[in-house]
Design a protein around this motif. Sequence first.
Motif, short mmCIF file in Angstrom:
data_model
loop_
_atom_site.label_atom_id
_atom_site.label_comp_id
_atom_site.label_asym_id
_atom_site.label_seq_id
_atom_site.Cartn_x
_atom_site.Cartn_y
_atom_site.Cartn_z
N ARG A 145 -15.33 89.11 -5.62
CA ARG A 145 -15.60 89.72 -6.88
C ARG A 145 -13.90 89.63 -7.60
N ASN A 146 -13.06 88.80 -6.94
CA ASN A 146 -11.85 88.67 -7.47
C ASN A 146 -11.48 87.09 -7.91
N MET A 147 -12.68 86.31 -7.63
CA MET A 147 -12.52 84.89 -8.35
C MET A 147 -12.31 84.96 -9.86
N GLY A 148 -11.21 83.98 -10.12
CA GLY A 148 -11.20 83.64 -11.64
C GLY A 148 -11.77 82.73 -12.14
N GLY A 149 -11.64 82.33 -13.25
CA GLY A 149 -12.43 81.37 -14.04
C GLY A 149 -13.54 81.80 -14.57
N SER A 150 -14.62 81.00 -14.64
CA SER A 150 -15.74 81.60 -15.06
C SER A 150 -16.67 82.35 -14.08
#
Length: 435
Positions: A145-150
């Motif tokens: 859930r906390n991944m950045g980017g696209s």
Amino acid sequence: METPVSCLNDLLRPLTALLVAASLAGAPLAALAQTEQPPKRQTQQPQKPPAKPRTTTTTPAKPTAPSVAAKTEALPPSQVGIGTLAKQAFMVDPQTSTVLLFKDADKPMHPSSMAKMMTIYIAFEEINAGRLKLDTRFRVSERARNMGGSRMFVELGSEVSVEDLIKGMIVLSGNDACVVIAEGLSGNEDSFAERMTAKARELGMTGTVFKNASGWPADGQWTTARDLAVLSWRTIEDFPKLYRYYSESNWTYNNIKQDNRNRLLRTVPGTDGLKTGHTEEGGYGQATSAIRDGRRLIMVVNGMTSMAERAQETARLVEWGFRESANTTVFRAGDTVAEAPVWLGSQDKVPLVVAKPVQITAPTGQAVTPRVVARFDGPIAAPITKGTKLGTAVVTLPDNRVVEYPLEAGADVQRQGVFGRVTTMIRHYLFGWLS
């Protein structure tokens, strides 16, 4: 016996290794973060993503950038094919294993979001094997859930179907979707990355190492343009029914509609995949596949300076590939290449046929006649079943490349009766018939 597809690396590596030896002397350092951002969420504010890696190098202000058309007037040269703005480029006709464009295609580069093609490949493999279904659901972890980017904007603690995750990875380039798949299949992303690298070796991608499921920048994570072309072709060849997801031009998830960043799906006829990518240090890249009149081209480029430049340059190169080269059919599927003598059969010979068309690629308008030799161990003992592999057609091209195609029995041949076998053996041993 290797087919033209599996010969993609073996046939071309000696030539291109010489061409690019100098370029392999030094490898770039670590990649920077992906910056292809999705549109902002409309319904709910997402949690703050982790900070992206940043470079410490400062760049002086630049004058207004020239147009792509102006840049193409003095394009950097390629080792094979026309010049291109890309830093790395590789275009191949996979049906004939002919390389049309080669520019530092074995030089290590950052995979960026093109790494997602391997995550998708493994998911497809699990589906084909029956270990995974499109309606299987995986839970979203806090890490995902906390991944950045696209992102595809998955909700913490929710369960998302495999089909939605596949669309999220392909159409939306969702880093969060990749983590959900990786954790669902291998427990954690590190273990899944090891599986990705092992699969790369199995496919012949000798210059590739994966460190995560999404292509998020990581030390020691590399690939090559040629390796990604191999992965592209294997995806198309191994999963013809699932490959259709790569052609979706947009998709809506969680009330957020996003367009596929592969603009060629909407602008270049015949384009049906595959994946874009971007890192600040590596530039903009794309793996592309297009098919016209039954002929497919696969291309991987990297190192462009903007999304617009990537879209224009990839379109230009694809059009050049189709325009300036064409395939000639040497044998159609089912054509007889040779006849082999039969031992103790109801007929003296059996036709040797090719199961798939035998084609060669040449410059448009140029007539090319290859040398074809049929190799088999004969005479062949009856009974013989149609479709049984009996030999190999060795095709030597004008540039001295050799491509091999399997030869199959074109008809059933029954075994002779007792009287016929006795008569044949007497004739053979007394008169040397069939010797």
